[in-house]
Design an enzyme around this catalytic site. Structure first.
Site, PDB file in Angstrom:
ATOM      1  N   PHE A   1       0.767  -1.081  -0.151  1.00  0.00           N
ATOM      2  CA  PHE A   1       0.032  -0.153  -0.177  1.00  0.00           C
ATOM      3  C   PHE A   1       0.748   1.165  -0.140  1.00  0.00           C
ATOM      4  O   PHE A   1       0.415   2.090   0.199  1.00  0.00           O
ATOM      5  CB  PHE A   1      -0.924   0.002   1.240  1.00  0.00           C
ATOM      6  CG  PHE A   1      -1.770  -1.261   1.385  1.00  0.00           C
ATOM      7  CD1 PHE A   1      -2.820  -1.315   0.490  1.00  0.00           C
ATOM      8  CD2 PHE A   1      -1.488  -2.245   2.180  1.00  0.00           C
ATOM      9  CE1 PHE A   1      -3.708  -2.329   0.540  1.00  0.00           C
ATOM     10  CE2 PHE A   1      -2.374  -3.351   2.200  1.00  0.00           C
ATOM     11  CZ  PHE A   1      -3.449  -3.664   1.379  1.00  0.00           C
ATOM     12  N   LEU A   2       2.233   1.170  -0.410  1.00  0.00           N
ATOM     13  CA  LEU A   2       2.960   2.342  -0.092  1.00  0.00           C
ATOM     14  C   LEU A   2       2.611   3.241  -1.162  1.00  0.00           C
ATOM     15  O   LEU A   2       2.216   3.174  -2.260  1.00  0.00           O
ATOM     16  CB  LEU A   2       4.356   1.884  -0.399  1.00  0.00           C
ATOM     17  CG  LEU A   2       4.883   1.430  -1.827  1.00  0.00           C
ATOM     18  CD1 LEU A   2       5.139   2.580  -2.686  1.00  0.00           C
ATOM     19  CD2 LEU A   2       6.222   0.476  -1.501  1.00  0.00           C
TER      20      LEU A   2
ATOM     21  N   CYS B   1      -1.021   4.342 -10.304  1.00  0.00           N
ATOM     22  CA  CYS B   1      -1.984   3.373  -9.491  1.00  0.00           C
ATOM     23  C   CYS B   1      -3.423   3.614  -9.653  1.00  0.00           C
ATOM     24  O   CYS B   1      -4.238   2.999 -10.379  1.00  0.00           O
ATOM     25  CB  CYS B   1      -1.526   3.416  -8.095  1.00  0.00           C
ATOM     26  SG  CYS B   1      -0.071   2.514  -7.769  1.00  0.00           S
TER      27      CYS B   1
HETATM   28  C1  UDX Z   1      -1.612   5.384  -4.227  1.00  0.00           C
HETATM   29  C2  UDX Z   1      -2.260   4.867  -2.973  1.00  0.00           C
HETATM   30  O1  UDX Z   1      -2.529   5.862  -2.095  1.00  0.00           O
HETATM   31  C3  UDX Z   1      -1.330   3.829  -2.235  1.00  0.00           C
HETATM   32  O2  UDX Z   1      -1.875   3.257  -1.059  1.00  0.00           O
HETATM   33  C4  UDX Z   1      -1.216   2.712  -3.441  1.00  0.00           C
HETATM   34  O3  UDX Z   1      -0.154   1.672  -2.804  1.00  0.00           O
HETATM   35  C5  UDX Z   1      -0.536   3.287  -4.556  1.00  0.00           C
HETATM   36  O4  UDX Z   1      -1.527   4.273  -5.257  1.00  0.00           O
HETATM   37  P1  UDX Z   1       0.080   7.107  -4.919  1.00  0.00           P
HETATM   38  O5  UDX Z   1      -0.276   6.710  -6.394  1.00  0.00           O
HETATM   39  O6  UDX Z   1       1.544   7.169  -4.511  1.00  0.00           O
HETATM   40  O7  UDX Z   1      -0.510   5.971  -3.845  1.00  0.00           O
HETATM   41  O8  UDX Z   1      -0.381   8.609  -4.574  1.00  0.00           O
HETATM   42  P2  UDX Z   1      -1.681   9.291  -3.759  1.00  0.00           P
HETATM   43  O9  UDX Z   1      -0.741   9.859  -2.482  1.00  0.00           O
HETATM   44  O10 UDX Z   1      -2.585   8.189  -3.425  1.00  0.00           O
HETATM   45  O11 UDX Z   1      -2.205  10.205  -4.744  1.00  0.00           O
HETATM   46  C6  UDX Z   1      -2.712   9.849  -5.916  1.00  0.00           C
HETATM   47  C7  UDX Z   1      -3.243  11.181  -6.566  1.00  0.00           C
HETATM   48  O12 UDX Z   1      -4.481  11.606  -6.226  1.00  0.00           O
HETATM   49  C8  UDX Z   1      -2.067  12.050  -6.953  1.00  0.00           C
HETATM   50  O13 UDX Z   1      -2.133  12.625  -8.067  1.00  0.00           O
HETATM   51  C9  UDX Z   1      -2.535  13.424  -5.591  1.00  0.00           C
HETATM   52  O14 UDX Z   1      -2.515  14.673  -6.249  1.00  0.00           O
HETATM   53  C10 UDX Z   1      -4.328  13.105  -5.844  1.00  0.00           C
HETATM   54  N1  UDX Z   1      -4.983  13.532  -4.626  1.00  0.00           N
HETATM   55  C11 UDX Z   1      -4.701  13.040  -3.515  1.00  0.00           C
HETATM   56  C12 UDX Z   1      -6.006  14.477  -4.750  1.00  0.00           C
HETATM   57  O15 UDX Z   1      -6.184  14.933  -5.904  1.00  0.00           O
HETATM   58  N2  UDX Z   1      -6.667  14.945  -3.576  1.00  0.00           N
HETATM   59  C13 UDX Z   1      -6.468  14.493  -2.517  1.00  0.00           C
HETATM   60  O16 UDX Z   1      -7.134  14.721  -1.594  1.00  0.00           O
HETATM   61  C14 UDX Z   1      -5.463  13.319  -2.125  1.00  0.00           C
END
Ligand code: UDX
Length: 449
Positions: free
Chosen positions: A153-154, A273
């Site tokens: 889940f990283l 992801c």
């Molecule tokens: C995600 C999951 O959080 C993680 O648990 C999984 O293992 C892999 O996919 P990640 O892709 O690294 O992780 O990014 P994350 O922090 O989830 O953000 C994803 C996207 O959502 C980013 O583009 C971020 O900018 C956006 N986001 C996040 C928003 O637009 N609003 C928010 O409130 C949070």
């Protein structure tokens, strides 16, 4: 007890997991087929940017607990466990996930697999994949192979922290395979014991059936994507009704049942992801004959993509016609503290603006090399001061600290026109307005603020 493991596939997930395993004290063989990535890792360098991980890599290389090689050799035969970390990208022209790298990985592993070794899948997969992998591996190895699913889940930006101090460890174990469960517990023992900083005995170790463990990951990512699209849908309503989606998110987030995380409205989610996982989930649910159960994910995807269009519309509205106008995009990575530009909303908007005839200058502290290689039509500029020169519109696409802390006064002196579209609701807008900027923030009406 220190164990011996191989980690197969050293992208974001695999490289982080390999380093984390070595940090736990295990002996790690990292296996990576891509010669460039392999050479970088062998030289002690990460092939991507991830805060804190390069220092950790240097540290574990010095201990001698980690080595990297292009494929398996005799040393794989004595490993206690093999972690499958290869990618499962979206198939081009379809929503489905491409699981072929996983099948190739088990084919390559089979000749070196011992009867007691446990194969642990970490890649994100369509539910049902692990079962097919067990059958394929057992047939190739000539005995009943041990295979569990152990989703990861990283998050990029906090990858090592998430690996060493996870919220929970999930292991999907086939019925009756007590050996595999024991090996997985032993591998994660330092985390469970509190040696990595989590309170001893406080990290849940959840053992479940294999199909559920595969689903946990896609369900978690689908929920997170839904949460973001929910608040972005509220932003659309707020824009139409003259309300403020940021204040709204704060108010609903205080209800512990809702929670304030992942309620930041803006240009939406991207990365390797969330977008791919919700699409692969829709494709798999369709195959299972229950596509309607996740029909809502099509809306989640659509809301997300509409937010990118919203910025294009706002740019047109502000500039009249954007053709020939100089627009500065602040940020290219899909989120701060990452150089990952896969499905990045900021980069996509920059590309669309350029397609519409704007002269787009793009800046990012970490990802410009990747942008230059993939998008020569964009003017990638490393130096922020030169990038900003004479810009007629500034768009904040990735909320790097560097941008959040910009001095609105001196930055304003560089541009031709002090208008900024804050695509992440991240700028201290009072300070920007005081410096004479027109600030347009998604989901809110700052003229009335
Ligand atoms: C995600 C999951 O959080 C993680 O648990 C999984 O293992 C892999 O996919 P990640 O892709 O690294 O992780 O990014 P994350 O922090 O989830 O953000 C994803 C996207 O959502 C980013 O583009 C971020 O900018 C956006 N986001 C996040 C928003 O637009 N609003 C928010 O409130 C949070």
């Amino acid at each position: 007890m220190a164990m011996k493991v191989t980690v197969i596939g050293l992208g974001y997930l695999g490289a982080t997991h390999a380093v984390a395993m070595a940090e736990l004290g295990h002996q790690v063989i990292g296996i990576e087929a891509d010669p460039q990535k392999l050479a970088a890792l062998q030289a002690g360098k990460l092939p991507f940017y991830e805060p804190g991980l390069d220092e950790a890599l240097t540290r574990v290389i010095e201990t001698g607990r980690i080595t990297f090689q292009p494929d398996h050799n005799e040393s794989s035969r004595t490993a206690d466990a093999h972690f499958l970390c290869v990618g499962t990208p979206q198939v081009s022209g379809s929503y489905a996930a491409d699981t072929s790298y996983l099948f190739s990985a088990v084919d390559a592993l089979a000749p070196y697999l011992s009867e007691t070794a446990v194969v642990a899948g970490k890649s994100t997969v369509p539910v049902g994949t692990a079962k097919e992998l067990i059958n394929r591996l057992s047939a190739a190895a000539g005995f009943s192979a041990h295979l569990v699913w152990n989703p990861e889940f990283l998050r990029e930006g906090t990858a090592l922290e998430d690996s060493l101090r996870p919220d929970r460890i999930v292991v999907g174990v086939p019925a009756g395979d007590a050996h595999s469960e024991r090996v997985m517990r032993e591998i994660y023992e330092p985390i469970l014991n509190g040696d990595t900083g989590s309170a001893a005995g406080q990290t849940p170790f959840l053992v479940m059936d294999v199909a559920t463990s595969e689903l946990v990951k896609v369900a978690a990512n689908s929920f997170l994507a839904t949460k973001i699209s929910f608040i972005n849908a509220m932003a659309e309503i707020s824009e139409a009704a003259g309300a403020d989606a940021v204040a709204l998110a704060e108010a609903i987030g205080m209800d512990a049942r809702i929670g304030s995380q992942f309620l930041r409205n803006g240009i939406g989610f991207g990365g390797g992801c969330l977008p791919k996982d919700i699409r692969a989930f829709m494709a798999r649910a369709d195959e299972l004959g229950v596509g309607s159960a996740v029909d809502f994910l099509a809306d989640v995807d659509a809301v997300n993509l509409r937010r990118r269009q919203r910025v294009l519309d706002l740019a047109n509205q502000e500039l009249g016609d954007i053709a020939g106008k100089k627009i500065l995009m602040l940020g290219a990575a899909f989120k701060p503290d990452s150089d990952d530009i896969r499905d990045s909303p900021a980069l996509d908007i920059a590309v669309q603006l350029a397609k519409a005839g704007a002269k787009v200058v793009i800046h990012d502290p970490m990802s410009l090399a990747g942008v230059m290689a993939k998008h020569p039509e964009l003017d990638s500029v490393q130096d922020l001061t030169s990038a900003a020169q004479d810009a007629e519109l500034v768009v904040l696409g990735t909320e790097w600290k560097l941008y959040r802390e910009l001095d609105a006064n001196s930055f304003g002196e560089l541009v031709a026109n002090k208008t900024v579209i804050d695509g992440r609701n991240a700028l201290p807008y009072h300070a920007w307005q005081d410096a004479g900027w027109k600030v347009i923030a998604l989901g809110r009406n700052l003229e009335n603020a």
